[in-house]
Design an enzyme around this catalytic site. Sequence first.
Site, PDB file in Angstrom:
ATOM      1  N   TYR A 160       0.742  -1.421   0.095  1.00 34.50           N
ATOM      2  CA  TYR A 160      -0.234   0.628  -0.325  1.00 34.50           C
ATOM      3  C   TYR A 160       0.772   1.529  -0.516  1.00 34.50           C
ATOM      4  O   TYR A 160       1.125   2.621  -0.095  1.00 34.50           O
ATOM      5  CB  TYR A 160      -0.697   0.405   1.071  1.00 34.50           C
TER       6      TYR A 160
ATOM      7  N   GLU B 279      -7.979 -27.171  11.033  1.00 38.14           N
ATOM      8  CA  GLU B 279      -8.020 -27.012   9.963  1.00 38.14           C
ATOM      9  C   GLU B 279      -9.227 -25.423   9.042  1.00 38.14           C
ATOM     10  O   GLU B 279      -8.477 -24.278   9.510  1.00 38.14           O
ATOM     11  CB  GLU B 279      -8.660 -27.466   9.039  1.00 38.14           C
TER      12      GLU B 279
ATOM     13  N   ASP C 166     -10.431 -31.745   7.030  1.00 40.04           N
ATOM     14  CA  ASP C 166     -11.603 -32.434   6.397  1.00 40.04           C
ATOM     15  C   ASP C 166     -10.587 -33.775   6.279  1.00 40.04           C
ATOM     16  O   ASP C 166      -9.819 -33.172   5.578  1.00 40.04           O
ATOM     17  CB  ASP C 166     -12.121 -31.589   4.983  1.00 40.04           C
TER      18      ASP C 166
END
Length: 406
Positions: free
Chosen positions: A148, A234, A287
Site C-alpha cells: 500500500y 483446519e 476435512d
Amino acid sequence: MSLSLPGETDWSAFTLLDQHRVSLLRSIKEAAREETRIGETGPSNNICQITSFSSEILGAIENVIQDIVTSLARNKAPVLTLVNRSDWGNIQFKDSVGLQMISHHTTRKIKSDCPKSAPKFALILKILSVIYKMVQNNTYATKRDIYYSDTLLFGSQSVVDNIVNDISCMLKIPRRSLHILSTTKGCIAGNLSYTEEDGTKVNCTCSATAVTVPSNVQGIRNVITDAKFILIVEKDATFQRLLDDDFCNKLSPCIMITGKGVPDLNTRLLVRKLWDTCHIPIFTLMDADPHGIEIMCIYKYGSVSMSFEAHHLTVPAIRWLGLLPSDIERLNIRKDALIPLTKQDQNKLASMQKRPYVACQPMWKKEMEILAASKMKAEIQALTSLSSDYLSRVYLPSKLQFGGWI
C-alpha cells in the site's frame, strides 16, 4: 509455574497418548545424539539462523548492490540470480525435517536489460531499499504495508509477497529478520500463557475467546503450559464450534490452534515454537479431502515455495487425528452428508500420492487410496449428522484415548 483449569480430565485413561509423548521424547534424544555424532549443523544451503545483528543484514544487501555497481562499471547489464523456489527438482525430502532445498539448486536470471524481467528487477531493488531503511532505523512493516506504500508500482499484493520471499531466499536471511512482519490470521486457545516481545502478557487460558497468533512469534518468551497435547484445526468454523462446546475445558489441559485454512507464516512459526518449547504431541483435525490433507502436510513437512526455511517451519512429529477417510465408513456417516470428489480434487489427490513423504507414511497412503476409491469426501461438519456435539463429546475424546491417529 503451572496453569490450572476447572474440571480437568482424568488422564489415567489416556495411556496411549502418554506413551506417544514418551516415544516423541525418546526420538528427540536419539536425533540429538545422532547430530552430535556426525557433527551435523543443518544443510549449508539452508537459510541462516535467525539473527538480530542488523549489520549482517545490511552487509548482505550491500553485497547485492555492490555486484550491480560492478556490472555497470564494466558496461554489463546487471543480473540478479534467484532460486527456483517452486521447482520440485530443487527439493529433497528428509523425514526429520520435511521438504528442504538442496545445495545444488537450479536458478533463474532476472536481467535488467530484458523487457520481460526488467520490471521485476526494479521492484526487487525497490523492496531491498525499503528493507535496508527499516533495518537501519529499527522499524518494521508488514507485506501489506509495503504494497500500500505504492499500489500502482507493485500492481498486486501477490507481487510483493513473492518478491519478499525471493529476497529472503536470495540473502539466506529469514523474512522476519528483514523487519518484514506477516499479517496474522491464525488463532490460539487453551492452556497457554506467554509474554510478547514488548512485555505484553497473554493468557489464553483465561480468555473467553480465542487469542490472535502474535505477529512476532520469534519475540515471545516465558511460554507456560501444562497441556497434554496440541490440536491443529483446519477451519475457523470448526475451531469456533469446539470453543462453543467448551472443548478446551472438557478435555483439559490442551491447546487448540487454527490457521483458518492454509496457514500463514506466523501460525506455522508458532506451532514450531510450541513444539520446540513443549515437546508434546501435536495432532491435526482436517476435512477428509485432498485440500485438508495438503494443509496437514504443510504443517508437518512444509511447502515447496518455503522449503528454504524448512528448519524453522516444519514439525514432522505431527500426527493425523482426523477426519480420516476410513472414519467415513467406520462411523457409518450418511451418504447425503458426503460430497463427490471433483475432477480437480482427484487430480490433486493423484499428485499428492506421488510426493516423496507419502512413501514413508504407509498409513497415509492407505487413507488416500480409500479416498480415491470412494470418490467421496467429507467435511468435519459431516459428524453432526451423527449428533450435534459428536465431534467434541465422542469423536475427539475416543480418538485421543484409544490412539486413533496415524
